[in-house]
Design a protein around this motif. Structure first.
Motif, mmCIF file in Angstrom:
data_model
loop_
_atom_site.group_PDB
_atom_site.id
_atom_site.type_symbol
_atom_site.label_atom_id
_atom_site.label_comp_id
_atom_site.label_asym_id
_atom_site.label_seq_id
_atom_site.Cartn_x
_atom_site.Cartn_y
_atom_site.Cartn_z
ATOM 1 N N THR A 106 0.812 -1.212 0.000
ATOM 2 C CA THR A 106 0.000 0.000 0.000
ATOM 3 C C THR A 106 0.841 1.256 0.000
ATOM 4 N N PRO A 142 -8.835 6.241 4.176
ATOM 5 C CA PRO A 142 -8.238 5.025 4.763
ATOM 6 C C PRO A 142 -8.670 4.778 6.203
ATOM 7 N N ARG A 143 -8.818 5.854 6.993
ATOM 8 C CA ARG A 143 -9.256 5.664 8.385
ATOM 9 C C ARG A 143 -10.710 5.234 8.438
ATOM 10 N N ILE A 200 -12.174 3.334 6.222
ATOM 11 C CA ILE A 200 -12.171 1.915 5.854
ATOM 12 C C ILE A 200 -11.721 1.057 7.034
ATOM 13 N N ARG A 201 -10.746 1.559 7.791
ATOM 14 C CA ARG A 201 -10.281 0.821 8.974
ATOM 15 C C ARG A 201 -11.186 1.037 10.181
ATOM 16 N N LYS A 202 -12.221 1.885 10.030
ATOM 17 C CA LYS A 202 -13.173 2.200 11.105
ATOM 18 C C LYS A 202 -12.472 2.802 12.317
ATOM 19 N N GLU A 203 -11.551 3.712 12.030
ATOM 20 C CA GLU A 203 -10.851 4.425 13.087
ATOM 21 C C GLU A 203 -11.336 5.873 13.139
ATOM 22 N N TYR A 228 -10.458 1.074 -4.426
ATOM 23 C CA TYR A 228 -10.307 -0.076 -3.530
ATOM 24 C C TYR A 228 -10.880 -1.349 -4.142
#
Length: 503
Positions: free
Chosen positions: A8, A80-81, A83-86, A154
């Motif tokens: 990535t 990206p955050r 997608i990572r659920k952050e 993605y």
């Protein structure tokens, strides 16, 4: 290509430099365009009006910079955050702030531009509100485009990084069709975002998907079935003509839906028939023949290089001699310190393991329960030398199997062996956690262990071992498309996750 995309960080760098290059070129063309005009004023291309140079240049520069920074923040930080659920709430607030900032900034810039373009322009409150609303709609449209771009990006990454697994699981997917699908998605997105004639969008949105579908069907079914005929290519042409005749009306209806007219729909279907017959059909035949020749060459090279049953036996028979020396030293030390009970236990387990390697290890498949027995014997034997140290924690949750499930021998032990080899230190706190379970004939195997720096006098300090490399090779050869191996490593920990579909 696939390995590059999997990294990535490398893909993000390419994306960043692509966006930066576009931004730099936009600034470059802005400067060259303005330098070609009067330094005091820039003539509007649509109206005979001259805009002050400083405002023209500054407004354009602000727009480009705002769009560039908004893209960087959304694409490389927020999406990206998400997608990572952050930081879900924080990221949603940031998206709202970006939307408000872009809409307000463009609204102010365009309001001032209208005043300069229209002499005597008097903006009242309602006019200001209208301009601001239009620019907020523009900001919402940009966010929507960013969402579509992220989905396509993605989805494309997933398709390309899992191409082998998808092709092995779904026989309809032909080699190269996933790459073609990604190209179509990207180009279709670009066509939808720029001002393009509707017939061009309809043609591209119809003919390329039809080409990908025909290529996949012909590659996997049509051509292999035709090869059994006396005249394979003639049989292939006949079946292709039949498919194109049956597909003419459905494709025409699809073209009518995309253009809202009957004549363009029939034209698109006719063009599709010509493209499939004159380009895709012969191209698929050539690619299939080349693929078959490539497979024959690969099989020949495998035989020449010894990638046969004898090579499998060689890989299965390999075991780290370091473990055998440790085991014998452990049994010897135990015999000196204690009664013969633990010594006999160690000798018995080592005997079972040696018997396994000499007998069942030579088979193509064994029961999963026997493979688990071998792993348990190995762990028990290692515990003989670690139980006395309270700083060493070894936890196992290995589900015993009663069903008759087959597995290739010696697939699991290299991960366990690697954990004990690199994860145990008698000078520092150490841990090993091993879990194994089977659900719906799918094995889930996890090994997590601590990492320690080896002493300088350790004979295996620079030896990384060949067990993990061998098991990777065997998984690719024995379970293509039916396994997933994830290896993660930090300075202090090493983690392995294996998912394996068993028969």
């Amino acid at each position: 290509m696939k390995e590059f995309i999997k990294r990535t960080v490398n893909f993000t760098r390419v994306e960043f430099w692509a966006a930066t290059t576009i931004f730099v070129f936009a600034i470059f063309f802005l400067i060259t365009n303005t330098l070609g005009n009067d330094w005091n004023a820039v003539k509007n291309t649509s109206e005979n009006i001259r805009i002050p140079f400083d405002y023209y240049f500054t407004s354009k520069l602000l727009r480009y910079t705002i769009l560039y920074l908004a893209f960087l923040l959304l694409n490389f930080v927020i999406v990206p955050r998400l997608i990572r659920k952050e930081s879900l709430v924080l990221d949603i607030l940031l998206i709202i702030l970006i939307f408000l900032a872009v809409g307000l900034a463009f609204g102010i810039i365009n309001t001032q531009l209208k005043r300069l373009l229209l002499p005597g322009y008097q903006a009242n409150h309602a006019t200001h509100i209208s301009v601001i609303q239009n620019n907020f709609l523009f900001a919402a449209w940009l966010l929507l485009l960013m969402g579509f771009y992220s989905v396509i990006k993605y989805a494309s990454l997933y398709l390309l990084t899992h191409a082998e697994t998808i092709q092995s699981r779904y026989k309809f997917v032909a080699p190269g069709s996933l790459v073609a699908s990604v190209i179509w998605m990207i180009t279709m997105f670009l066509l939808l975002t720029v001002t393009t004639e509707e017939p061009i969008k309809a043609i591209w949105g119809t003919i390329l998907p039809c080409s990908i579908l025909f290529y996949s069907y012909a590659f996997q079914f049509l051509i292999p079935q035709s090869l059994y005929k006396k005249k394979p290519f003639r049989a292939y042409i006949g079946k292709t003509l039949l498919i194109l005749i049956l597909a003419f009306i459905p494709v025409a209806l699809l073209g009518m839906l995309l253009t809202n007219h009957g004549d363009p729909g029939l034209a698109i279907s006719s063009l599709n028939t010509a493209v499939q017959l004159l380009i895709i059909m012969p191209l698929t035949w050539v690619l299939y023949k080349r693929h078959m020749r490539g497979n024959e060459e690969i099989n020949y090279l495998k035989k020449e290089l010894g990638q046969s049953h004898a090579h499998f036996d060689f890989l299965r028979s390999q075991i780290n001699p370091h473990f055998l020396f440790n085991a014998l030293n452990t049994i010897y030390g135990t015999a000196l310190q204690e009664n013969a009970e633990r010594t006999s236990e160690g000798v018995e387990k080592l005997g079972d393991m040696m018997r396994f390697m000499l007998q069942e290890n030579m088979q193509d498949k064994i029961s999963l329960s026997r493979e688990i027995d071998y792993v348990n014997n190995y762990i028990s034997l290692q515990k003989l030398r670690t139980d006395a140290n309270p700083n060493i924690k070894i936890q196992t949750e290995i589900e015993q199997q009663v069903n008759i499930i087959q597995i290739a021998p010696m697939l699991l032990i290299p991960f366990v062996e690697n954990a004990f080899k690199h994860g145990i230190s008698f000078r520092e706190p150490s841990y090993i956690t091993i879990t194994l379970e089977v659900k719906d004939r799918t094995l889930y195997f996890d090994v997590c262990n601590s990492k320690h720096t080896r002493q300088e006098n350790d004979p295996e300090q620079n030896n990384s071992g060949i067990g993990l490399n061998n098991v990777r090779q065997r998984l690719k050869m024995l379970y293509p498309g039916k396994h997933e191996l994830v290896v993660r490593e930090t300075k202090k920990d090493f983690f392995v996750h294996l998912t394996l579909q068993l028969s």
